[in-house]
Design a protein around this motif. Structure first.
Motif: not given
Length: 144
Positions: A21-24, A81-86
């Motif tokens: 939630g924070l990465l987005g 990176v996957v978490l941040t993008v998706v």
């Protein structure tokens, strides 16, 4: 003891959802790769301080380890990176259930064959049914 360890793992999983939630928002502000670097930078700094105070002084050298054991250093940033993008696109819940489906599927294979020097735990019907329910949850959440 096993219940306590399971509780710790569940709490760790909850932390991953918070991280997703924070990465987005961080990724949208500074870029996905800068967000990944910042997460690992903070984590590296924390780990460094923990090692200063709690790591055994006579531990084996990092550089003497087989290269295969260091693959996690590649997989961790890919995961972030996957978490941040998706996550901003499909949401935290769907991202996490997708991650969980992949983790359980791969974990069953690793356990079944005893890969990476782990104890063999053969795939049985209960494990297949558990994976099926996770995949079903992924399908239901994707359609919702």
């Amino acid at each position: 003891m096993q219940i306590l360890l399971i509780l710790i793992v569940v709490l760790g999983g909850m932390g991953l959802s918070v991280e997703a939630g924070l990465l987005g928002p961080l990724g949208s502000e500074v870029g996905e790769l800068w967000a990944t670097l910042s997460i690992f930078g903070v984590g590296a700094a924390l780990t460094f301080f923990l090692m200063l105070f709690f790591s055994p002084r006579e531990s084996p050298s990092f550089f003497s380890q087989p290269p295969l054991l260091l693959i996690g250093g590649i997989l961790g940033p890919v995961y972030v990176v996957v978490l941040t993008v998706v996550t901003p696109v499909i949401g935290i819940a769907l991202t996490m259930i997708g991650i969980l489906a992949g983790q359980v599927f791969q974990s069953l294979i690793i356990d079944h064959y005893g890969l990476f020097e782990t104890m063999e735990r053969k795939i049985d019907i209960k494990r297949i049914i558990a994976l099926f329910f996770i995949i079903a949850a992924l399908i239901f959440m994707a359609r919702g």
